[in-house]
Design a protein around this motif. Sequence first.
Motif, PDB file in Angstrom:
ATOM      1  N   ARG A   1       0.824  -1.213   0.000  1.00  0.00           N
ATOM      2  CA  ARG A   1       0.000   0.000   0.000  1.00  0.00           C
ATOM      3  C   ARG A   1       0.853   1.257   0.000  1.00  0.00           C
ATOM      4  NH1 ARG A   1      -5.392   1.535   3.426  1.00  0.00           N
ATOM      5  NH2 ARG A   1      -5.355   3.788   2.993  1.00  0.00           N
ATOM      6  N   ASN A   2       1.833   1.300   0.869  1.00  0.00           N
ATOM      7  CA  ASN A   2       2.721   2.464   0.943  1.00  0.00           C
ATOM      8  C   ASN A   2       4.022   2.121   0.229  1.00  0.00           C
ATOM      9  OD1 ASN A   2       1.066   4.264   2.688  1.00  0.00           O
ATOM     10  ND2 ASN A   2       1.324   2.584   4.145  1.00  0.00           N
ATOM     11  N   SER A   3       4.099   2.491  -1.042  1.00  0.00           N
ATOM     12  CA  SER A   3       5.248   2.145  -1.884  1.00  0.00           C
ATOM     13  C   SER A   3       5.974   3.399  -2.354  1.00  0.00           C
ATOM     14  CB  SER A   3       4.786   1.336  -3.102  1.00  0.00           C
ATOM     15  OG  SER A   3       4.272   0.088  -2.716  1.00  0.00           O
TER      16      SER A   3
ATOM     17  N   ASP B   1       0.770   6.420  -0.749  1.00  0.00           N
ATOM     18  CA  ASP B   1      -0.330   5.555  -0.331  1.00  0.00           C
ATOM     19  C   ASP B   1      -1.182   5.309  -1.568  1.00  0.00           C
ATOM     20  OD1 ASP B   1      -2.688   4.402   0.585  1.00  0.00           O
ATOM     21  OD2 ASP B   1      -2.793   5.629   2.399  1.00  0.00           O
TER      22      ASP B   1
ATOM     23  N   VAL C   1       7.187   8.176  -0.770  1.00  0.00           N
ATOM     24  CA  VAL C   1       6.290   7.091  -0.392  1.00  0.00           C
ATOM     25  C   VAL C   1       4.859   7.507  -0.714  1.00  0.00           C
ATOM     26  CG1 VAL C   1       5.394   5.682   1.491  1.00  0.00           C
ATOM     27  CG2 VAL C   1       7.840   6.236   1.392  1.00  0.00           C
TER      28      VAL C   1
END
Length: 653
Positions: free
Chosen positions: A200-202, A211, A209
């Motif tokens: 989800r947080n990449s 979301d 980063v």
Amino acid sequence: MSRTTTPRRHASRLMRATAVVAAAAVMLTGCTLFPADPVAPVENTDNTVDYQRTEITIPMLAVSGSTGSIFEQTISVKPSEDGKFSIDISEDEVGGFGDMFQGAAWSSVMVATLLTGADITNNYRFALRGRGDGPSAGGITTAGLLSLILGDEFLPDVVMTGTITPSGTIGPVGGVPEKVTGVVDADGDYTKVLIPAGSRNSMNTQGQVVDVVEYGRKNGLEVVEVGDIFEAYFHLTGKELPAPSAARGLKVTEPGYTRFKTATERQLNDFNRADLEFTALTDGIQEAAWESYIEALIMADEADRLLSQGLPGGAFIEAMNAKSLMQALAGAYGIAQDALINGGGVLDREFSSIGTVERVFTGFLDRLDTFKVETLSDAEAITTAYGNAFDAFTLYLFASSSIEEIYAALDAGAYGSIEEVINDSLYPLLLLELSVTQVEAAEAIFEVGRDLDSPAISENANVADIASFFRRAADANLEAFTTTEVAPLAENYGYSDQVIKDILSERDIAVALAYTASDTIGMITNYLGKENPNAAYAEMGYGWRNYARNAGLIEKYAQGQMDGDFNIVGVRSDSYLSNALEFSADQVSSSVSVLEGKEYTPVLIVGAFESAGIDREGDLTDKFFAIESNTGSFAMARVLAYLGGFPTEGYRR
């Protein structure tokens, strides 16, 4: 000297070498009851060419620089013209498919086959439009293959990114924010995108980063994290992927309990004898190996504890680990002590006589030659025995290579003292000792599993084809590990692939064994001879054992976080690891329920399941080993289903 240590399940490098060998020796299956005449074969009612569709075109997500895009892949299936399992790859651009993409195609076919019991003589064709590389389409490719076999349609507004692991989980990929953006830019063609659990947080290409779930929501796109192929398949097709109901409360049966208990006691007796040999060494020698010695004591105590709690399968595994490690310590450090006292001639004598280790191995192969395979339990026993024998021979080859390096260093004048020579010699000495204990473990397991009451092997089962499939499945896993983990590391650090293999092999014996094992299959099959009726089971043993180990490497290095010295010190996603542990355990339970439906309780797989349940509560290395163990147990259960003639049972609607 100080002998204070804190008991813990975290093991030293030496201990992990033993865990790879000895614990792997029991990722196998067995059955209950006492020896009896073979019962009638299970009727094969559904092992036919039964895929429901022949072709599907699926969307795939890619990233070029900072831009995400969507392209297509067409997958088709048909009976192979020569009756042999095969894969063809077609591209409409020069270099359209890269090595990673090809590896993902192989992995997808292997997983889809095991999860459906599909015919292992099918031909699969992958046609790519455009250019692409990387394994990130492995998940949706696997779902596409499953839909062909099951006859389900893909929903037109759902797309996915994520690798497929051999266990069936959806692995991590890069470029998730860019891919999600590419879907958003597709002007409403898609309403949902699936991403790997924990993504989800990449981080995007600018180092920020993102979301992606929130980003998608703001742009009218549902972004869903999925942990395994079952979740992904439901979102992609709207249909549940069929699977057998999980066996509840796996327990070793009473006959199995007795056999495990007896085998455990024998292992612990051998452990005690080796313990006496080790403690007879000088204090200085003992001090050098004290941490590993404590590890062996802890494992022996754990075996006693598990046995007292009615968990004989787990006790047997712990006892084998304890015995293997203690014998290796007593033998190798005993030689080191002798060399310190009497000089380097001791080492030269030991290294010159390593052929005795090879004769232990070939002697075991010769004994297996006399065994006639008639039932599933016979097949399980000999396949497992060969699998463990491959590990023993692989250890022997790796030790031999290390010894050659020591002799080369001696010739070059690289050593300044006998102590330096002994230091470098300890590792191959330990591996040689472990090679012998591995053969002993294979013999112990073979005696437990052979000649038990179980269904006869189906007359329709082609043992050679089954063996070939699992051998190629093992090789596909190793190729996937090379292309998705080794090659990117080499590129990042400016090294060759071989340098990275060597570095990882020095830190992780499982990596060394994986690459050395691929050299053994030809040697052993040549030794057995092509006309040997058990040669196919030898190939099957290689396939089973290395399928599990190589799958474990993929899981560990895809999810693990490395430090600057290439050691796994953390995990990228706790949620992924938790799901992978649960999913791999469910796979074992489900596959066991199919066998139990044939009045065949796989006692040893339940024992391995007990041990994996303990490992999953341990440290990070233990957890990854639990996934590897469960993957091997599932693979063995599927081997038995194919041999029994009921591979699709429970895995079709």
